[in-house]
Design a protein around this motif. Structure first.
Motif, mmCIF file in Angstrom:
data_model
loop_
_atom_site.group_PDB
_atom_site.id
_atom_site.type_symbol
_atom_site.label_atom_id
_atom_site.label_comp_id
_atom_site.label_asym_id
_atom_site.label_seq_id
_atom_site.Cartn_x
_atom_site.Cartn_y
_atom_site.Cartn_z
ATOM 1 N N ARG A 106 0.836 -1.200 0.000
ATOM 2 C CA ARG A 106 0.000 0.000 0.000
ATOM 3 C C ARG A 106 0.873 1.251 0.000
ATOM 4 N NH1 ARG A 106 -4.261 2.111 4.386
ATOM 5 N NH2 ARG A 106 -4.949 3.883 3.170
ATOM 6 N N VAL A 107 0.566 2.143 -0.927
ATOM 7 C CA VAL A 107 1.280 3.409 -1.070
ATOM 8 C C VAL A 107 0.303 4.551 -0.844
ATOM 9 C CG1 VAL A 107 2.597 4.877 -2.650
ATOM 10 C CG2 VAL A 107 2.913 2.400 -2.710
ATOM 11 N N LEU A 108 0.726 5.512 -0.036
ATOM 12 C CA LEU A 108 -0.052 6.731 0.187
ATOM 13 C C LEU A 108 0.624 7.864 -0.564
ATOM 14 C CD1 LEU A 108 -2.224 8.433 1.622
ATOM 15 C CD2 LEU A 108 -0.632 8.622 3.565
ATOM 16 N N THR B 90 -3.129 18.034 -8.702
ATOM 17 C CA THR B 90 -4.068 17.002 -9.134
ATOM 18 C C THR B 90 -3.517 16.160 -10.273
ATOM 19 O OG1 THR B 90 -5.896 18.433 -8.482
ATOM 20 C CG2 THR B 90 -6.439 16.587 -9.912
ATOM 21 N N GLU B 91 -2.868 16.788 -11.242
ATOM 22 C CA GLU B 91 -2.335 16.054 -12.393
ATOM 23 C C GLU B 91 -1.238 15.078 -11.968
ATOM 24 O OE1 GLU B 91 0.002 17.031 -16.528
ATOM 25 O OE2 GLU B 91 -1.460 18.494 -15.803
ATOM 26 N N LEU C 285 0.481 9.525 -10.726
ATOM 27 C CA LEU C 285 1.086 8.564 -9.805
ATOM 28 C C LEU C 285 0.091 7.467 -9.448
ATOM 29 C CD1 LEU C 285 3.034 10.997 -7.456
ATOM 30 C CD2 LEU C 285 4.049 9.232 -8.926
ATOM 31 N N LEU C 286 -1.140 7.849 -9.176
ATOM 32 C CA LEU C 286 -2.190 6.879 -8.859
ATOM 33 C C LEU C 286 -2.346 5.863 -9.992
ATOM 34 C CD1 LEU C 286 -4.656 5.840 -7.215
ATOM 35 C CD2 LEU C 286 -6.003 7.621 -8.351
ATOM 36 N N ARG C 287 -2.409 6.346 -11.204
ATOM 37 C CA ARG C 287 -2.587 5.478 -12.368
ATOM 38 C C ARG C 287 -1.392 4.538 -12.552
ATOM 39 N NH1 ARG C 287 -3.597 9.228 -15.529
ATOM 40 N NH2 ARG C 287 -1.543 9.518 -16.465
ATOM 41 N N TRP C 288 -0.166 5.091 -12.504
ATOM 42 C CA TRP C 288 1.040 4.269 -12.711
ATOM 43 C C TRP C 288 1.176 3.194 -11.645
ATOM 44 C CZ3 TRP C 288 4.383 9.241 -13.114
ATOM 45 C CH2 TRP C 288 4.199 9.830 -14.371
ATOM 46 N N LEU C 289 0.974 3.593 -10.385
ATOM 47 C CA LEU C 289 1.161 2.638 -9.294
ATOM 48 C C LEU C 289 0.064 1.576 -9.280
ATOM 49 C CD1 LEU C 289 2.319 5.037 -6.442
ATOM 50 C CD2 LEU C 289 3.716 3.597 -7.916
ATOM 51 N N SER C 290 -1.155 1.968 -9.566
ATOM 52 C CA SER C 290 -2.260 1.005 -9.623
ATOM 53 C C SER C 290 -2.019 -0.016 -10.731
ATOM 54 C CB SER C 290 -3.587 1.721 -9.851
ATOM 55 O OG SER C 290 -3.888 2.559 -8.756
ATOM 56 N N MET C 291 -1.562 0.444 -11.889
ATOM 57 C CA MET C 291 -1.263 -0.456 -13.003
ATOM 58 C C MET C 291 -0.135 -1.422 -12.650
ATOM 59 S SD MET C 291 -1.777 2.056 -16.341
ATOM 60 C CE MET C 291 -0.266 1.490 -17.020
ATOM 61 N N ASP C 292 0.738 -1.031 -11.729
ATOM 62 C CA ASP C 292 1.856 -1.879 -11.330
ATOM 63 C C ASP C 292 1.485 -2.787 -10.147
ATOM 64 O OD1 ASP C 292 4.588 -2.216 -12.350
ATOM 65 O OD2 ASP C 292 5.152 -1.876 -10.253
ATOM 66 N N GLY C 293 0.226 -2.758 -9.714
ATOM 67 C CA GLY C 293 -0.233 -3.684 -8.694
ATOM 68 C C GLY C 293 -0.225 -3.173 -7.266
ATOM 69 N N PHE C 294 0.073 -1.906 -7.058
ATOM 70 C CA PHE C 294 0.055 -1.348 -5.713
ATOM 71 C C PHE C 294 -1.364 -0.943 -5.328
ATOM 72 C CE2 PHE C 294 4.413 -0.519 -7.102
ATOM 73 C CZ PHE C 294 5.141 -0.963 -6.002
ATOM 74 N N GLU D 197 11.473 5.318 -13.388
ATOM 75 C CA GLU D 197 12.390 5.666 -12.304
ATOM 76 C C GLU D 197 11.673 5.681 -10.961
ATOM 77 O OE1 GLU D 197 15.547 9.055 -10.779
ATOM 78 O OE2 GLU D 197 14.151 9.580 -12.393
ATOM 79 N N ILE D 198 10.504 6.283 -10.909
ATOM 80 C CA ILE D 198 9.810 6.357 -9.624
ATOM 81 C C ILE D 198 9.382 4.964 -9.161
ATOM 82 C CG2 ILE D 198 7.424 6.818 -10.345
ATOM 83 C CD1 ILE D 198 7.538 9.061 -8.088
ATOM 84 N N LEU D 199 8.970 4.095 -10.080
ATOM 85 C CA LEU D 199 8.623 2.725 -9.712
ATOM 86 C C LEU D 199 9.846 1.971 -9.194
ATOM 87 C CD1 LEU D 199 6.153 1.843 -12.604
ATOM 88 C CD2 LEU D 199 5.594 2.044 -10.169
ATOM 89 N N ALA D 200 10.990 2.168 -9.828
ATOM 90 C CA ALA D 200 12.221 1.506 -9.367
ATOM 91 C C ALA D 200 12.615 1.998 -7.980
ATOM 92 C CB ALA D 200 13.356 1.755 -10.360
#
Length: 155
Positions: free
Chosen positions: A4-6, A12-13, A18-27, A108-111
């Motif tokens: 879980r990531v907060l 907003t953008e 970030l919400l979209r990228w992290l959700s797609m990566d399974g977080f 980079e942010i995911l790594a």
């Protein structure tokens, strides 16, 4: 179980990206537009990592970083538009595990998120391991210290 990531970000953008990228990566992702509710969200539990903008409108992000560090074991990555050396150093000294400047690339942010999560998970596992007892033996002017395993539930 996914981690879980907060995301605490007033833009907003950026928050939605970030919400979209992290959700797609399974977080599992929660978002807040400011810092006022961070303590309540953290107290509810289950947050493994906080992505924190330090330029929040309602509370200083560095103060928030210190508070999170004092009370929770979650990883903290500061995400900021300020990329100068002093800002990065102050952020890391306030308790952040990493510091990313905007704009950033999703890979980079995911790594960096995965890296901080690996370290915080390893620290949690070490903290849960049974303690080692140390015995000191002294004979004829010589001393020997021996560590022995102490199980939590000795039978």
């Amino acid at each position: 179980m996914s981690q879980r990531v907060l995301i605490v970000e007033d833009d907003t953008e950026v928050r939605n990206s970030l919400l979209r990228w992290l959700s797609m990566d399974g977080f599992q992702v929660s978002t807040l537009p400011g810092g006022a509710q961070v303590n309540d969200t953290m107290a509810a539990g289950g947050v493994d990592l906080v992505l924190l903008d330090i330029g929040l409108p309602d509370i200083d992000g560095l103060t928030l970083t210190r508070r999170i560090r004092e009370t929770h074991g979650a990883g903290i990555i500061i995400v900021s538009g300020r990329g100068d050396l002093m800002a990065r150093v102050v952020g890391l000294e306030a308790g952040a595990d990493d510091y990313i400047t905007k704009p950033f690339q999703p890979r980079e942010i995911l790594a960096r998120i995965r890296s901080v999560l690996r370290r915080t998970e390893a620290m949690r596992q070490v903290a849960q391991e049974p303690a080692m007892a140390c015995h000191r033996y002294v004979f004829d002017g010589w001393a020997r210290e021996v560590e022995t395993y102490t199980p939590e539930n000795p039978e």
